[in-house]
Design a protein around this motif. Sequence first.
Motif, short mmCIF file in Angstrom:
data_model
loop_
_atom_site.label_atom_id
_atom_site.label_comp_id
_atom_site.label_asym_id
_atom_site.label_seq_id
_atom_site.Cartn_x
_atom_site.Cartn_y
_atom_site.Cartn_z
N LYS A 115 10.86 -15.84 2.41
CA LYS A 115 10.00 -14.71 2.05
C LYS A 115 10.80 -13.67 1.27
N VAL A 116 11.98 -13.38 1.76
CA VAL A 116 12.86 -12.41 1.09
C VAL A 116 13.20 -12.88 -0.32
N ASP A 117 13.53 -14.16 -0.44
CA ASP A 117 13.87 -14.72 -1.76
C ASP A 117 12.68 -14.66 -2.71
N ALA A 118 11.49 -15.00 -2.21
CA ALA A 118 10.29 -14.95 -3.06
C ALA A 118 10.02 -13.54 -3.55
N LEU A 119 10.09 -12.57 -2.66
CA LEU A 119 9.83 -11.18 -3.05
C LEU A 119 10.89 -10.67 -4.01
N THR A 120 12.13 -11.03 -3.77
CA THR A 120 13.21 -10.62 -4.66
C THR A 120 12.99 -11.19 -6.07
N ALA A 121 12.42 -12.38 -6.13
CA ALA A 121 12.13 -13.02 -7.42
C ALA A 121 10.81 -12.54 -8.02
N GLY A 122 10.13 -11.63 -7.32
CA GLY A 122 8.87 -11.10 -7.83
C GLY A 122 7.68 -12.01 -7.61
N LYS A 123 7.79 -12.91 -6.64
CA LYS A 123 6.72 -13.87 -6.37
C LYS A 123 6.04 -13.52 -5.04
N TYR A 129 3.99 -15.10 -1.68
CA TYR A 129 3.81 -16.31 -0.87
C TYR A 129 2.49 -16.24 -0.09
N ILE A 130 1.69 -15.22 -0.38
CA ILE A 130 0.37 -15.06 0.24
C ILE A 130 -0.67 -15.19 -0.87
N GLU A 131 -1.59 -16.10 -0.70
CA GLU A 131 -2.53 -16.47 -1.76
C GLU A 131 -3.29 -15.30 -2.37
N HIS A 132 -3.77 -14.37 -1.56
CA HIS A 132 -4.60 -13.29 -2.08
C HIS A 132 -3.80 -12.09 -2.61
N ILE A 133 -2.48 -12.18 -2.60
CA ILE A 133 -1.62 -11.13 -3.15
C ILE A 133 -0.96 -11.67 -4.42
N SER A 134 -1.18 -10.99 -5.51
CA SER A 134 -0.67 -11.48 -6.80
C SER A 134 0.80 -11.14 -7.00
N ALA A 135 1.44 -11.92 -7.84
CA ALA A 135 2.82 -11.63 -8.23
C ALA A 135 2.88 -10.29 -8.96
N ASP A 136 1.82 -9.93 -9.67
CA ASP A 136 1.78 -8.63 -10.35
C ASP A 136 1.88 -7.49 -9.35
N SER A 137 1.24 -7.63 -8.19
CA SER A 137 1.32 -6.59 -7.15
C SER A 137 2.74 -6.44 -6.66
N ILE A 138 3.42 -7.57 -6.51
CA ILE A 138 4.82 -7.54 -6.07
C ILE A 138 5.68 -6.86 -7.13
N ALA A 139 5.48 -7.25 -8.38
CA ALA A 139 6.27 -6.68 -9.49
C ALA A 139 6.05 -5.19 -9.60
N THR A 140 4.82 -4.74 -9.47
CA THR A 140 4.52 -3.31 -9.55
C THR A 140 5.22 -2.54 -8.42
N ALA A 141 5.22 -3.10 -7.24
CA ALA A 141 5.84 -2.43 -6.09
C ALA A 141 7.36 -2.38 -6.23
N ARG A 142 7.93 -3.31 -6.95
CA ARG A 142 9.39 -3.35 -7.11
C ARG A 142 9.91 -2.33 -8.10
N THR A 143 9.05 -1.73 -8.91
CA THR A 143 9.51 -0.78 -9.93
C THR A 143 9.63 0.61 -9.37
N ARG A 191 0.83 -1.22 0.00
CA ARG A 191 0.00 0.00 0.00
C ARG A 191 0.86 1.26 0.00
N PHE A 192 1.89 1.29 0.83
CA PHE A 192 2.79 2.45 0.83
C PHE A 192 3.44 2.62 -0.55
N ALA A 193 3.86 1.53 -1.16
CA ALA A 193 4.47 1.60 -2.49
C ALA A 193 3.45 2.09 -3.52
N GLU A 194 2.22 1.62 -3.39
CA GLU A 194 1.16 2.00 -4.32
C GLU A 194 0.88 3.50 -4.33
#
Length: 75
Positions: free
Chosen positions: A51-59, A61-75, A34-37
């Motif tokens: 968890k750190v590895d998954a997020l770094t890979a853009g994945k 690990y929480i079912e209701h949070i999409s990988a797209d949300s992670i990717a968007t926050a990483r940019t 949310r802060f990133a958004e």
Amino acid sequence: MTTNKDVLLERIANKSAVIGIVGLGYVGLPLMLRFAEVGYKVLGFDIDQSKVDALTAGKSYIEHISADSIATART
């Protein structure tokens, strides 16, 4: 005279503050996203390396949070 409080409030207002989130579980990860958004730079900390590895890979690990949300926050 400018105080530390004034500087912090200005950085929050202009979104140049860096937000730190300790713990990236079911509360921390959505909070970080949310802060990133809304435009803040966010640093997340967690002792769980998987968890750190998954997020770094853009994945997610929480079912209701999409990988797209992670990717968007990483940019």
